[in-house]
Design an enzyme around this catalytic site. Structure first.
Site, PDB file in Angstrom:
ATOM      1  CG  ASP A 174      -2.086   0.919   1.107  1.00  0.00           C
ATOM      2  OD1 ASP A 174      -2.301   1.469   0.005  1.00  0.00           O
ATOM      3  OD2 ASP A 174      -2.792   1.117   2.113  1.00  0.00           O
TER       4      ASP A 174
ATOM      5  CG  LEU B  42       9.466 -17.261  -3.520  1.00  0.00           C
ATOM      6  CD1 LEU B  42       9.274 -17.304  -2.014  1.00  0.00           C
ATOM      7  CD2 LEU B  42       9.973 -15.881  -3.929  1.00  0.00           C
TER       8      LEU B  42
ATOM      9  CG  HIS C 282       0.101   1.865  -9.314  1.00  0.00           C
ATOM     10  ND1 HIS C 282      -0.122   1.475  -8.013  1.00  0.00           N
ATOM     11  CD2 HIS C 282      -0.992   2.600  -9.680  1.00  0.00           C
ATOM     12  CE1 HIS C 282      -1.297   1.948  -7.611  1.00  0.00           C
ATOM     13  NE2 HIS C 282      -1.837   2.632  -8.602  1.00  0.00           N
TER      14      HIS C 282
HETATM   15  C1  FPP Z   1      -1.920   0.189  -3.244  1.00  0.00           C
HETATM   16  O1  FPP Z   1      -1.443   1.507  -3.245  1.00  0.00           O
HETATM   17  C2  FPP Z   1      -1.411  -0.519  -4.392  1.00  0.00           C
HETATM   18  C3  FPP Z   1      -2.191  -1.090  -5.343  1.00  0.00           C
HETATM   19  C4  FPP Z   1      -3.658  -1.056  -5.313  1.00  0.00           C
HETATM   20  C5  FPP Z   1      -1.593  -1.751  -6.489  1.00  0.00           C
HETATM   21  C6  FPP Z   1      -0.381  -2.561  -6.175  1.00  0.00           C
HETATM   22  C7  FPP Z   1       0.264  -2.859  -7.444  1.00  0.00           C
HETATM   23  C8  FPP Z   1       1.583  -2.848  -7.657  1.00  0.00           C
HETATM   24  C9  FPP Z   1       2.605  -2.632  -6.614  1.00  0.00           C
HETATM   25  C10 FPP Z   1       2.063  -3.130  -9.009  1.00  0.00           C
HETATM   26  C11 FPP Z   1       2.599  -4.509  -9.039  1.00  0.00           C
HETATM   27  C12 FPP Z   1       1.855  -5.357  -9.916  1.00  0.00           C
HETATM   28  C13 FPP Z   1       2.404  -6.475 -10.430  1.00  0.00           C
HETATM   29  C14 FPP Z   1       1.595  -7.344 -11.251  1.00  0.00           C
HETATM   30  C15 FPP Z   1       3.807  -6.831 -10.213  1.00  0.00           C
HETATM   31  P1  FPP Z   1      -2.473   2.701  -3.431  1.00  0.00           P
HETATM   32  O2  FPP Z   1      -2.515   3.052  -4.860  1.00  0.00           O
HETATM   33  O3  FPP Z   1      -3.795   2.327  -2.836  1.00  0.00           O
HETATM   34  O4  FPP Z   1      -1.782   3.815  -2.607  1.00  0.00           O
HETATM   35  P2  FPP Z   1      -2.498   5.009  -1.813  1.00  0.00           P
HETATM   36  O5  FPP Z   1      -3.263   4.376  -0.692  1.00  0.00           O
HETATM   37  O6  FPP Z   1      -1.330   5.798  -1.352  1.00  0.00           O
HETATM   38  O7  FPP Z   1      -3.370   5.735  -2.783  1.00  0.00           O
END
Ligand code: FPP
Length: 250
Positions: free
Chosen positions: A30, A141, A47
Site C-alpha cells: 500500500d 519460491l 505503481h
Molecule cells: C496500493 O497503493 C497498491 C495497489 C492497489 C496496487 C499494487 C500494485 C503494484 C505494486 C504493481 C505490481 C503489480 C504487479 C503485477 C507486479 P495505493 O494506490 O492504494 O496507494 P495510496 O493508498 O497511497 O493511494
C-alpha cells in the site's frame, strides 16, 4: 493515518534466525499513490516504482529462504479507481513479467495467481497464465499474485461450490469441516500465511485472506510500498521471530 500510531525508527538490517523464517509471507502493498503524490507525480508513477519493489522483495524473500510470497496486487474493489489507473494496473502483469520473468525462471520461482478471472482483459489473463505455465515445473519460491482478489468473494465462491457438491450428493453436510473449507479457497496448497506485512501506515485487512489470516502474525509499517526495502523485510521477519505463536494454546 500516518503518525497516528508509533512505529520504531527503522534500524539497520536485523540479524535474523535462518532456522525460523516464516514459510509464507503475505503483503498488502500500500501507498503507491501517496508516494507519487508526495513527489508531484501521477499515481501510476507510484505503481511503476512499486513493480520494481516487487522484484526486489521477491529476490530478498528467495535469499532468506521464504517458501511462499503472496502479494495483494489488485483487489475486487480496485475497479472503483479512475479508468486510467485501472488500465495501467491491468497492464502491470504483462510489463512486470516481460521485464522480470527470465530472472524469476533463473531463480526457480513458481508463479501462481489467485482471484477471479472475470472482467479481466485477455492480455492480463494471458500474461499471468503464460508465467504460471512457464514456471510450473520450478521448485523454488512460490510467488502468488492476488489479482482481482477479494476474500469475501473467495469465501462466497467456496460456499457455492461446496453447496453444489452437497446438492449433487458428492459431499455429506456432516463431512464439512475447517480443512474442507480451506480446500475450497483459491490457493489451499499454499497453507496459511505465517506473517502479514502491510505498508503505508494503514491498519486494516482490506478484504485480504480473511480466513487464512486467522493465526497469522501481523506487522505494519509507515513506509510506503515504493520505499519498502530488504531492510524492512528483515525487520518484519526479526519481529516475527520474537513472537510466541500459540495458536490459541498456552
Ligand atoms: C496500493 O497503493 C497498491 C495497489 C492497489 C496496487 C499494487 C500494485 C503494484 C505494486 C504493481 C505490481 C503489480 C504487479 C503485477 C507486479 P495505493 O494506490 O492504494 O496507494 P495510496 O493508498 O497511497 O493511494
Amino acid at each position: 493515518m500516518l503518525g497516528k500510531f508509533s512505529t520504531k525508527k527503522h534500524k539497520a538490517p536485523e540479524e535474523i534466525d535462518s532456522a525460523n523464517i516464516p514459510e509464507h509471507i503475505a503483503i498488502i502493498m500500500d501507498g503507491n499513490g501517496r508516494w507519487a503524490k508526495k513527489k508531484g507525480l501521477p499515481r501510476i508513477a507510484g505503481h511503476r516504482e512499486g513493480m520494481k519493489v516487487v522484484r526486489n522483495i521477491v529476490m530478498a524473500c528467495d535469499d532468506i529462504g521464504v517458501k511462499a510470497l503472496t502479494l495483494y496486487a489488485f483487489s475486487t474493489e480496485n475497479w472503483k479507481r479512475p479508468r486510467k489507473e485501472v488500465d495501467f494496473l491491468m497492464k502491470a502483469p504483462e510489463k512486470f513479467l516481460l521485464t522480470y520473468l527470465p530472472e524469476l525462471v533463473e531463480k526457480n520461482v513458481q508463479v501462481r495467481t489467485m482471484g477471479s478471472p472475470d472482467n479481466l482483459p485477455a492480455y492480463t489473463v494471458n500474461a499471468v497464465e503464460t508465467a504460471v505455465e512457464e514456471t510450473k515445473d520450478n521448485t523454488g519460491l512460490i510467488l502468488n499474485f492476488a489479482w482481482n482478489y477479494g476474500s469475501r468473494f473467495e469465501m462466497t465462491q467456496a460456499v457455492r461450490n461446496l453447496a453444489q457438491e452437497v446438492k449433487d450428493g458428492k459431499v455429506d453436510v456432516d463431512q464439512i469441516d475447517e480443512s474442507m473449507i480451506s480446500n475450497y479457497l483459491f490457493s489451499p496448497q499454499l497453507g496459511d500465511p505465517d506473517l502479514l506485512i502491510r505498508t503505508s501506515g494503514e491498519l486494516r485487512l482490506s478484504n485480504f485472506m480473511l480466513w487464512q489470516l486467522a493465526y497469522t502474525e501481523l506487522w505494519f509499517t509507515d513506509v510506503l510500498w515504493p520505499d519498502f526495502k530488504k531492510a524492512q523485510l528483515l525487520e518484519a521477519v526479526h519481529d516475527f521471530q520474537q513472537r510466541g505463536r500459540r495458536f490459541g494454546g498456552v
